[in-house]
Structures are given as structure tokens and as C-alpha cells.
Design a protein around this motif. Sequence first.
Motif, PDB file in Angstrom:
ATOM      1  N   MET A 412       0.996  -1.012  -0.074  1.00 16.18           N
ATOM      2  CA  MET A 412      -0.084   0.231  -0.302  1.00 16.18           C
ATOM      3  C   MET A 412       1.018   1.276   0.005  1.00 16.18           C
ATOM      4  SD  MET A 412      -1.594  -0.326   3.633  1.00 16.18           S
ATOM      5  CE  MET A 412      -2.547   1.181   3.805  1.00 16.18           C
ATOM      6  N   LYS A 413       0.621   2.331  -0.400  1.00 16.61           N
ATOM      7  CA  LYS A 413       0.753   4.155  -0.157  1.00 16.61           C
ATOM      8  C   LYS A 413      -0.231   4.331   1.030  1.00 16.61           C
ATOM      9  CE  LYS A 413       2.327   7.370  -3.101  1.00 16.61           C
ATOM     10  NZ  LYS A 413       2.105   8.240  -4.463  1.00 16.61           N
ATOM     11  N   LEU A 414       1.050   5.004   1.520  1.00 16.55           N
ATOM     12  CA  LEU A 414       0.556   6.148   2.805  1.00 16.55           C
ATOM     13  C   LEU A 414       0.263   6.726   2.109  1.00 16.55           C
ATOM     14  CD1 LEU A 414       2.815   4.213   5.879  1.00 16.55           C
ATOM     15  CD2 LEU A 414       0.309   3.550   5.045  1.00 16.55           C
ATOM     16  N   GLN A 415      -0.338   7.802   3.417  1.00 14.75           N
ATOM     17  CA  GLN A 415      -0.907   9.359   2.298  1.00 14.75           C
ATOM     18  C   GLN A 415       0.365   9.855   2.969  1.00 14.75           C
ATOM     19  OE1 GLN A 415      -4.401  10.908   5.162  1.00 14.75           O
ATOM     20  NE2 GLN A 415      -5.630  11.938   3.673  1.00 14.75           N
ATOM     21  N   ASP A 416       1.318   9.800   3.928  1.00 13.40           N
ATOM     22  CA  ASP A 416       2.121  10.258   4.025  1.00 13.40           C
ATOM     23  C   ASP A 416       3.041  10.557   2.867  1.00 13.40           C
ATOM     24  OD1 ASP A 416       3.645   7.885   4.608  1.00 13.40           O
ATOM     25  OD2 ASP A 416       3.323   8.884   6.958  1.00 13.40           O
ATOM     26  N   GLY A 417       3.221   9.547   2.080  1.00 12.12           N
ATOM     27  CA  GLY A 417       3.954   9.299   0.633  1.00 12.12           C
ATOM     28  C   GLY A 417       4.920   8.227   0.978  1.00 12.12           C
ATOM     29  N   ARG A 418       4.740   7.241   2.508  1.00 13.64           N
ATOM     30  CA  ARG A 418       5.511   6.426   2.281  1.00 13.64           C
ATOM     31  C   ARG A 418       4.652   5.488   1.827  1.00 13.64           C
ATOM     32  NH1 ARG A 418       5.989   4.734   7.789  1.00 13.64           N
ATOM     33  NH2 ARG A 418       3.641   5.399   8.067  1.00 13.64           N
ATOM     34  N   LEU A 419       5.297   4.283   1.581  1.00 10.51           N
ATOM     35  CA  LEU A 419       5.161   2.379   0.753  1.00 10.51           C
ATOM     36  C   LEU A 419       4.812   1.781   2.438  1.00 10.51           C
ATOM     37  CD1 LEU A 419       7.194   2.567  -2.535  1.00 10.51           C
ATOM     38  CD2 LEU A 419       4.792   3.287  -2.143  1.00 10.51           C
ATOM     39  N   ASP A 420       4.138   0.472   2.397  1.00 12.32           N
ATOM     40  CA  ASP A 420       3.733   0.464   3.328  1.00 12.32           C
ATOM     41  C   ASP A 420       4.163  -1.621   2.900  1.00 12.32           C
ATOM     42  OD1 ASP A 420       3.531  -0.645   6.651  1.00 12.32           O
ATOM     43  OD2 ASP A 420       2.021  -1.685   5.340  1.00 12.32           O
ATOM     44  N   GLY A 421       3.895  -2.375   3.683  1.00 10.65           N
ATOM     45  CA  GLY A 421       3.703  -3.714   3.964  1.00 10.65           C
ATOM     46  C   GLY A 421       5.237  -4.159   1.743  1.00 10.65           C
ATOM     47  N   ALA A 422       4.153  -5.214   1.919  1.00 13.56           N
ATOM     48  CA  ALA A 422       4.391  -6.135   0.555  1.00 13.56           C
ATOM     49  C   ALA A 422       3.654  -7.358  -0.113  1.00 13.56           C
ATOM     50  CB  ALA A 422       6.002  -7.206   0.778  1.00 13.56           C
ATOM     51  N   ILE A 423       3.718  -7.694  -1.342  1.00 11.27           N
ATOM     52  CA  ILE A 423       3.042  -8.436  -1.706  1.00 11.27           C
ATOM     53  C   ILE A 423       3.494  -9.476  -2.988  1.00 11.27           C
ATOM     54  CG2 ILE A 423       1.300  -7.328  -3.205  1.00 11.27           C
ATOM     55  CD1 ILE A 423      -1.074  -8.640  -2.603  1.00 11.27           C
ATOM     56  N   SER A 424       3.438 -10.915  -3.072  1.00 16.26           N
ATOM     57  CA  SER A 424       4.585 -11.780  -3.401  1.00 16.26           C
ATOM     58  C   SER A 424       3.718 -11.270  -5.172  1.00 16.26           C
ATOM     59  CB  SER A 424       4.186 -13.235  -3.245  1.00 16.26           C
ATOM     60  OG  SER A 424       2.515 -13.021  -3.255  1.00 16.26           O
ATOM     61  N   HIS A 425       3.928 -11.671  -6.168  1.00 12.83           N
ATOM     62  CA  HIS A 425       3.723 -11.834  -7.403  1.00 12.83           C
ATOM     63  C   HIS A 425       2.424 -12.595  -7.719  1.00 12.83           C
ATOM     64  CE1 HIS A 425       6.539  -8.947  -8.279  1.00 12.83           C
ATOM     65  NE2 HIS A 425       7.401 -10.294  -8.082  1.00 12.83           N
ATOM     66  N   ASP A 426       1.778 -13.532  -6.917  1.00 13.67           N
ATOM     67  CA  ASP A 426       0.857 -13.974  -7.140  1.00 13.67           C
ATOM     68  C   ASP A 426       0.032 -14.172  -6.393  1.00 13.67           C
ATOM     69  OD1 ASP A 426       2.063 -15.217  -4.627  1.00 13.67           O
ATOM     70  OD2 ASP A 426       2.186 -17.446  -4.845  1.00 13.67           O
ATOM     71  N   GLY A 427       0.062 -12.942  -5.335  1.00 17.99           N
ATOM     72  CA  GLY A 427      -1.158 -12.565  -4.151  1.00 17.99           C
ATOM     73  C   GLY A 427      -1.078 -13.121  -2.994  1.00 17.99           C
ATOM     74  N   LYS A 428       0.047 -14.470  -3.176  1.00 13.85           N
ATOM     75  CA  LYS A 428      -0.478 -15.301  -2.177  1.00 13.85           C
ATOM     76  C   LYS A 428       0.220 -15.112  -0.862  1.00 13.85           C
ATOM     77  CE  LYS A 428      -3.494 -18.559  -3.767  1.00 13.85           C
ATOM     78  NZ  LYS A 428      -4.691 -19.366  -3.028  1.00 13.85           N
ATOM     79  N   VAL A 429       1.504 -13.884  -0.856  1.00 10.58           N
ATOM     80  CA  VAL A 429       1.072 -14.009   1.018  1.00 10.58           C
ATOM     81  C   VAL A 429       2.066 -12.617   0.743  1.00 10.58           C
ATOM     82  CG1 VAL A 429       3.941 -13.942   1.552  1.00 10.58           C
ATOM     83  CG2 VAL A 429       3.420 -14.888  -0.007  1.00 10.58           C
ATOM     84  N   VAL A 430       0.696 -12.106   2.131  1.00 11.80           N
ATOM     85  CA  VAL A 430       0.739 -10.392   2.231  1.00 11.80           C
ATOM     86  C   VAL A 430       1.408  -9.751   3.260  1.00 11.80           C
ATOM     87  CG1 VAL A 430      -0.270  -8.334   2.082  1.00 11.80           C
ATOM     88  CG2 VAL A 430      -1.310 -10.180   0.810  1.00 11.80           C
ATOM     89  N   GLY A 431       2.012  -9.355   3.569  1.00 11.66           N
ATOM     90  CA  GLY A 431       1.975  -8.716   4.743  1.00 11.66           C
ATOM     91  C   GLY A 431       2.363  -6.903   5.054  1.00 11.66           C
ATOM     92  N   THR A 432       2.372  -6.869   6.195  1.00  9.27           N
ATOM     93  CA  THR A 432       1.875  -4.869   6.284  1.00  9.27           C
ATOM     94  C   THR A 432       2.327  -4.346   7.615  1.00  9.27           C
ATOM     95  OG1 THR A 432       0.501  -3.023   6.566  1.00  9.27           O
ATOM     96  CG2 THR A 432      -0.429  -5.132   6.976  1.00  9.27           C
ATOM     97  N   TYR A 433       2.331  -3.634   8.091  1.00 10.51           N
ATOM     98  CA  TYR A 433       3.115  -2.794   9.374  1.00 10.51           C
ATOM     99  C   TYR A 433       1.901  -1.947   9.624  1.00 10.51           C
ATOM    100  CZ  TYR A 433       8.019  -2.871   9.852  1.00 10.51           C
ATOM    101  OH  TYR A 433       8.851  -3.235  10.228  1.00 10.51           O
TER     102      TYR A 433
END
Length: 496
Positions: A412-433
Amino acid sequence: MTIAKAIMVQGTSSDVGKSVICTALCRIFSNDGHRVVPFKSQNMALNSYITEDGAEIGRAQGVQAEAARVKATAHMNPILLKPKQDMVSEVVLHGKHYLDMDAKTYRNNFVEEVMPEIEKSVRYLQENYDIIVLEGAGSPAEINLKARDIANMRMAHLADAAVILVADIDRGGVFASIIGTLALLDDAERARVKGLVINKFRGMKELLDDGIEWVEKETGIPVLGVIPYIDVQIDAEDSLALSSLRLKKPKQGEFDIDVAMIRLPRISNFTDIDPLFEEPGVGVRMINSKSELGKPDVIILPGTKNTIDDLQWLKTTGLYNAVLALHKQGVMIIGICGGYQMLGDFLYDPDGIEGSGGTEQGLGLLAMDTTFMSNKKTVQISGTIVSTDETVTGYEIHLGRTTLKQETSPFMKLQDGRLDGAISHDGKVVGTYLHGIFHNRNLTRRLINEIRVYKGLEPIADDVKSDAELREDAYESLAQHVRTHLNMEQLYKIIQ
């Protein structure tokens, strides 16, 4: 200057329902037109709440502030203790990380030093509100702890509060617990107890009448109400809630979608998964061994107060390899905060923030590394999911900076401009703060429907209520329930 009236809810033990009754009183008083505010001097909790200005307080006080219709501040919970290792807790003072401290040092030295800070918060609340609803901690009658107890009768004296003593009949021995607690209070403390409440009752109230009559005669203190058990959909404060009825493990196969959350030894902010319990056709299991894991549709790695220690625990128990094996079979893996950090390649702790220092190999499901640092991030955030452009809100509480490698897509892209988390190419692994990610109900429904379609099931077409609407419904329902079974006229007289 008018000084706020004060009512304090204390209990005969932990987990008798103090937090829930305080939440109900906050909404009742607010509905009656009073400026009401919650307060708990010292809170030990695994779940925390981030205020608008980035202060970290106990989740119970944040919830109570919402029920009271006021903005949460650090004055409502000046000391928050977050267990980190055996006999060591992070001390959060006025909403900010202060230091990590062992129990002996805290009890012998820090308690008295911090009393002026607590008094400052009480005076501020007294000058700015009509009613303060104070919450005690554990029991006021722990004779081995009373000399240094700053969460119970000492606060009642400081705020000049009338005390309501709550006992849990569900665990048995309710009258003995009331009599025993009162017997262990000194005369000044006992004089503050103005009412008794029997909580979590299941059955016919008429069967209690003789006991109530006896305890009122024996103590000279009125029983203000017998409150039937209610399964409230309100955030839990601490790990005791993990054994509540709501979190009992359903059997596999009872639900269309099987979600398994790994109960890490140092789990924190586990209220993140609460919305999943309310999704139609979704079963949520809490597991802490490889044998319990089975083959769920989703595995959730939650937040933790010590990511490296809990990652090592995953390896020791065999869950580490089990998660990797299930990932290869197409099971979705979601990591939140510390669970997100575990999904990366390596975790670096050069300054020993997480313990002894060094490097730990992660699950390697997302191409990223995390380095632990002493500066703690506590902030409410909002942003948009990169893949769908939908808006989400939540909060961050973490130590450490995660760096994505070039081939990794941010979540995701945060309102303050930072990027958060990560997602695998197949969408099967997702991580976020982002804590509270599932409280974005439209996102949660979309995720569940994607899994349903993947399994060949029809998506759920029901309308989705917002989290704010659901929380309001819960506060109103709880307030009505407690008002119905509590003698509010007598309670108001006690407060006066």
C-alpha cells in the motif's frame, strides 16, 4: 473550579469484566449528557491503542474513550506496561516509549518516582470533565502487592472516587470472593466501596436472591446489579481474552473458510483478527503447534513484542517448515507487524533491541530485510492498496525498518507518501505494518470472497457495515444491557 466526580470499577480478580463495565458506564454517562472520561493509571496489556497525536495507551482506555465520545489521550492511561521477555516489560510513559525495565526495578524504584506524573493526569481530567470512570487492575486485595499498588485504592483516594466492586459469578465462589476481598481491605479502603456488582451471570436470578440478601446484610453494601453474560464485540485488553468463548477453536470443516492464526508466545495486538470472526462462513482457529495447523485456507502471523524470539520459536516447534510447506500448496500467508517482518529474508538486530543481537533468517516468502532500531513508530495512518486503489486506515506500532528489494511490490501507499508492506506476485503472501487491517471491512470481505471463488464457492453478496458503525452498535448494545440490569439511580446517588 468544578472538580469532576469519580466512580471507580475494581474487581475481586482479573478478568471479571472491569473493562467492559467501564466501557458501558462511559457510554451511559455520555448518553445522559455528561462529559465523561476513562482513566487507568497503570495498564499491563498486549493490545494497545494509538491516539491521534501518536501516543500509545492501553486498548481498553482507547475503546472507553470512543464509548465516551471523546478523543483518546495519554492522560487516560499514563503508564502502559507491555510484556516483552520473562519478567521484563516495555514501559510506555505518557504515550511514549520510556525504557525496558525488569519487574523488580519497576516495583522498587519506578513506582514512586512516577506518581507525580499520574497525579498530573488525574488533575487534568478532574478539571476538564464532569465524571471520571476509573478502572482498577487485578484485585485491590493482593496483600503481597498492596504497598506498591498504584492502580487500585491509591487511585480511588487520589481521585476521591466511590468504588464499585465487581465479581465474576461465572468462575464460581462469587460471594466468597466478595467477602474475602473486603476482609483484606483496611478501614479507609473498605469505606470507599459503595456498591457491589455480580457479573457474567447465566441462569435464573431468583436463585441468587438469598445470597444477595445475605451479602448485603453481612457487608452493609448494596448489590447494584446482577449483569447477565453478554458476548460483546468490543476489543479485548490482554491475553486473558484469548481463552474467552469468542476465541474457542472451532472444528475444521465447520466453515467454508478456515483461518489459522499462530498464537506466538509474545503475541500482541491480536484484536487485529476480530473482524474475521464476524465474517459469514469464516472459522478462526488459534494454534500453537504443528499438529494443530492442518491445512487452512489462510495462515496469519500476528504482531509480537519480540519478533526474533518468536521467529526462533516457530523454528523450534516445526511451524516454520510447516508454513513454508503449506505456502507451496497454495495456502495464503498474511503477516502483520512482527509477523510481516518474519516473512522477509533476514532480520538484523545490531544493537540488541530484540535481545542478544545478531541476524536471524526469516521465512524468505517476501524479498525484503528488516533492521531493528531503537526509535519506535506509533502513528495513526491511512493509505490506498496499490493493487485495488481502495482506501484503508489503521495504526503503526513497531521497532524496525523494513527495506524491500527491487523485485518486491509494496502492498500500500500511505497518505504521507511512504510505502508500506509487500505482496508476492501471485498475491498469496501479504505483509503489512498496518494494525487494524481487517477492520477495513470492505477489504476483508473482498479478501474472503477471493478465497471463496478460488475454492469454487459463491461470493458473499451481503452489504458490509463499516467498522465505525459496528463499534457504535456494540457500544449502544452494551450500554443498554448494563443499564437494564444496573441500578443507575442508586449509582448516580453514589457518585454524588
